[in-house]
Motif scaffolding. Structure first.
Motif, PDB file in Angstrom:
ATOM      1  N   ARG A   9       0.990  -1.125   0.035  1.00 33.12           N
ATOM      2  CA  ARG A   9      -0.067  -0.050   0.094  1.00 33.12           C
ATOM      3  C   ARG A   9       0.890   1.327  -0.035  1.00 33.12           C
ATOM      4  NH1 ARG A   9      -4.813  -0.131   4.025  1.00 33.12           N
ATOM      5  NH2 ARG A   9      -5.416   1.544   2.814  1.00 33.12           N
ATOM      6  N   LEU A  10       1.975   1.269   0.884  1.00 29.15           N
ATOM      7  CA  LEU A  10       2.786   2.489   0.813  1.00 29.15           C
ATOM      8  C   LEU A  10       3.676   2.675  -0.752  1.00 29.15           C
ATOM      9  CD1 LEU A  10       4.128   4.686   2.468  1.00 29.15           C
ATOM     10  CD2 LEU A  10       6.064   2.906   3.059  1.00 29.15           C
ATOM     11  N   ILE A  11       3.816   1.424  -1.090  1.00 30.69           N
ATOM     12  CA  ILE A  11       4.787   1.861  -2.345  1.00 30.69           C
ATOM     13  C   ILE A  11       3.982   2.040  -3.519  1.00 30.69           C
ATOM     14  CG2 ILE A  11       5.075  -0.398  -2.945  1.00 30.69           C
ATOM     15  CD1 ILE A  11       7.712   2.127  -3.198  1.00 30.69           C
ATOM     16  N   ALA A  12       2.582   1.563  -3.441  1.00 27.00           N
ATOM     17  CA  ALA A  12       1.824   1.783  -4.429  1.00 27.00           C
ATOM     18  C   ALA A  12       1.364   3.339  -4.393  1.00 27.00           C
ATOM     19  CB  ALA A  12       0.283   1.063  -4.228  1.00 27.00           C
ATOM     20  N   THR A  41      15.240  14.010 -13.312  1.00 30.68           N
ATOM     21  CA  THR A  41      15.565  13.555 -11.899  1.00 30.68           C
ATOM     22  C   THR A  41      14.543  12.559 -11.467  1.00 30.68           C
ATOM     23  OG1 THR A  41      14.347  15.740 -11.105  1.00 30.68           O
ATOM     24  CG2 THR A  41      16.662  15.708 -11.283  1.00 30.68           C
ATOM     25  N   VAL A  42      13.230  12.785 -11.746  1.00 27.53           N
ATOM     26  CA  VAL A  42      11.853  12.194 -11.467  1.00 27.53           C
ATOM     27  C   VAL A  42      11.810  10.817 -11.928  1.00 27.53           C
ATOM     28  CG1 VAL A  42       9.535  12.234 -10.836  1.00 27.53           C
ATOM     29  CG2 VAL A  42      10.821  14.236 -10.621  1.00 27.53           C
ATOM     30  N   GLY A  43      12.178  10.945 -13.340  1.00 29.08           N
ATOM     31  CA  GLY A  43      12.161   9.561 -14.221  1.00 29.08           C
ATOM     32  C   GLY A  43      13.232   8.441 -13.661  1.00 29.08           C
ATOM     33  N   PRO A  44      14.343   8.576 -13.348  1.00 23.84           N
ATOM     34  CA  PRO A  44      15.068   7.395 -12.587  1.00 23.84           C
ATOM     35  C   PRO A  44      14.409   7.084 -11.523  1.00 23.84           C
ATOM     36  CG  PRO A  44      16.652   9.113 -13.861  1.00 23.84           C
ATOM     37  CD  PRO A  44      15.263   9.803 -13.686  1.00 23.84           C
ATOM     38  N   ALA A  45      14.067   8.123 -10.602  1.00 28.37           N
ATOM     39  CA  ALA A  45      13.579   7.860  -9.202  1.00 28.37           C
ATOM     40  C   ALA A  45      12.443   6.989  -9.399  1.00 28.37           C
ATOM     41  CB  ALA A  45      13.091   8.988  -8.517  1.00 28.37           C
ATOM     42  N   HIS A  46      11.398   7.244 -10.519  1.00 26.21           N
ATOM     43  CA  HIS A  46      10.089   6.375 -10.522  1.00 26.21           C
ATOM     44  C   HIS A  46      10.432   4.993 -11.194  1.00 26.21           C
ATOM     45  CE1 HIS A  46       6.259   4.946 -11.781  1.00 26.21           C
ATOM     46  NE2 HIS A  46       6.779   4.875 -13.180  1.00 26.21           N
ATOM     47  N   VAL A  52      10.704  -1.547  -6.940  1.00 28.85           N
ATOM     48  CA  VAL A  52      10.124  -2.015  -5.598  1.00 28.85           C
ATOM     49  C   VAL A  52       8.785  -2.032  -5.402  1.00 28.85           C
ATOM     50  CG1 VAL A  52      10.075  -0.906  -3.022  1.00 28.85           C
ATOM     51  CG2 VAL A  52      11.989  -0.360  -4.502  1.00 28.85           C
ATOM     52  N   TYR A  53       8.028  -1.418  -6.257  1.00 31.58           N
ATOM     53  CA  TYR A  53       6.634  -1.706  -6.258  1.00 31.58           C
ATOM     54  C   TYR A  53       6.385  -3.139  -6.890  1.00 31.58           C
ATOM     55  CZ  TYR A  53       1.898  -1.640  -8.393  1.00 31.58           C
ATOM     56  OH  TYR A  53       0.679  -1.854  -8.591  1.00 31.58           O
ATOM     57  N   VAL A  55       8.398  -5.828  -6.745  1.00 28.63           N
ATOM     58  CA  VAL A  55       8.874  -6.653  -5.741  1.00 28.63           C
ATOM     59  C   VAL A  55       7.779  -7.012  -4.586  1.00 28.63           C
ATOM     60  CG1 VAL A  55      10.339  -7.261  -3.631  1.00 28.63           C
ATOM     61  CG2 VAL A  55      11.183  -6.412  -5.978  1.00 28.63           C
ATOM     62  N   ALA A  56       7.278  -5.674  -4.143  1.00 27.18           N
ATOM     63  CA  ALA A  56       6.192  -5.559  -2.990  1.00 27.18           C
ATOM     64  C   ALA A  56       4.879  -6.214  -3.630  1.00 27.18           C
ATOM     65  CB  ALA A  56       5.831  -3.898  -2.609  1.00 27.18           C
ATOM     66  N   ALA A  57       4.395  -5.970  -4.689  1.00 27.06           N
ATOM     67  CA  ALA A  57       3.403  -6.695  -5.489  1.00 27.06           C
ATOM     68  C   ALA A  57       3.647  -8.185  -5.467  1.00 27.06           C
ATOM     69  CB  ALA A  57       2.899  -5.970  -6.784  1.00 27.06           C
ATOM     70  N   PHE A  58       4.536  -8.668  -5.975  1.00 29.18           N
ATOM     71  CA  PHE A  58       4.706  -9.845  -6.171  1.00 29.18           C
ATOM     72  C   PHE A  58       4.925 -10.668  -4.755  1.00 29.18           C
ATOM     73  CE2 PHE A  58       7.396 -13.780  -6.301  1.00 29.18           C
ATOM     74  CZ  PHE A  58       6.861 -14.397  -7.383  1.00 29.18           C
ATOM     75  N   ASP A  59       5.530  -9.999  -3.782  1.00 27.87           N
ATOM     76  CA  ASP A  59       5.519 -10.706  -2.356  1.00 27.87           C
ATOM     77  C   ASP A  59       4.312 -10.689  -1.934  1.00 27.87           C
ATOM     78  OD1 ASP A  59       6.582 -11.437   0.111  1.00 27.87           O
ATOM     79  OD2 ASP A  59       6.272  -9.473   0.858  1.00 27.87           O
ATOM     80  N   LEU A  60       3.327  -9.692  -1.847  1.00 27.60           N
ATOM     81  CA  LEU A  60       1.921  -9.879  -1.529  1.00 27.60           C
ATOM     82  C   LEU A  60       1.227 -10.890  -2.123  1.00 27.60           C
ATOM     83  CD1 LEU A  60      -0.353  -8.749   0.330  1.00 27.60           C
ATOM     84  CD2 LEU A  60      -0.805  -7.226  -1.336  1.00 27.60           C
TER      85      LEU A  60
END
Length: 109
Positions: A9-12, A41-46, A52-53, A55-60
């Motif tokens: 939820r946080l990363i989403a 700047t924002v593109g690479p951060a996204h 990370v999103y 990984v979190a989605a797959f883990d859930l």
């Protein structure tokens, strides 16, 4: 599974906000005013946050034992502006419908 849901939820939410910033502010600045600083700047951060999103989605999804189609739909939700917010609500509902399992019992001798 509640920890995995909280992480998802946080990363989403974060991925959704960053993608909206990129699309609503960064892209117009780049293509209308020839100012690519936000996209650079924002593109690479996204991109990193989207990994990370994933990984979190797959883990859930793995913990909830969801189908491959459902997993792919969740993972793709981070690529379209505003969809990650909707997907987060749907995924939260799906996770709350999961049957609860007892925690592992530890032998105390």
């Amino acid at each position: 599974m509640s920890g995995a849901l909280t992480r998802y939820r946080l990363i989403a939410y974060v991925v959704g906000v960053v993608l909206i910033l990129l699309m609503v502010i960064g892209m117009p600045l780049k293509y209308l005013f020839d100012r690519a600083v936000v996209v650079e700047t924002v593109g690479p951060a996204h991109g990193f946050l989207y990994m990370v999103y994933l990984v979190a989605a797959f883990d859930l999804a793995r913990r909830a034992n969801w189908s491959l189609g459902r997993i792919l739909a969740i993972m793709l939700a981070g690529t379209v502006p505003f969809v990650s917010f909707y997907a987060e609500r749907v995924v939260s509902r799906w996770a709350s419908e999961q049957p609860r399992t007892e925690p592992d019992k530890v032998f105390t001798g």
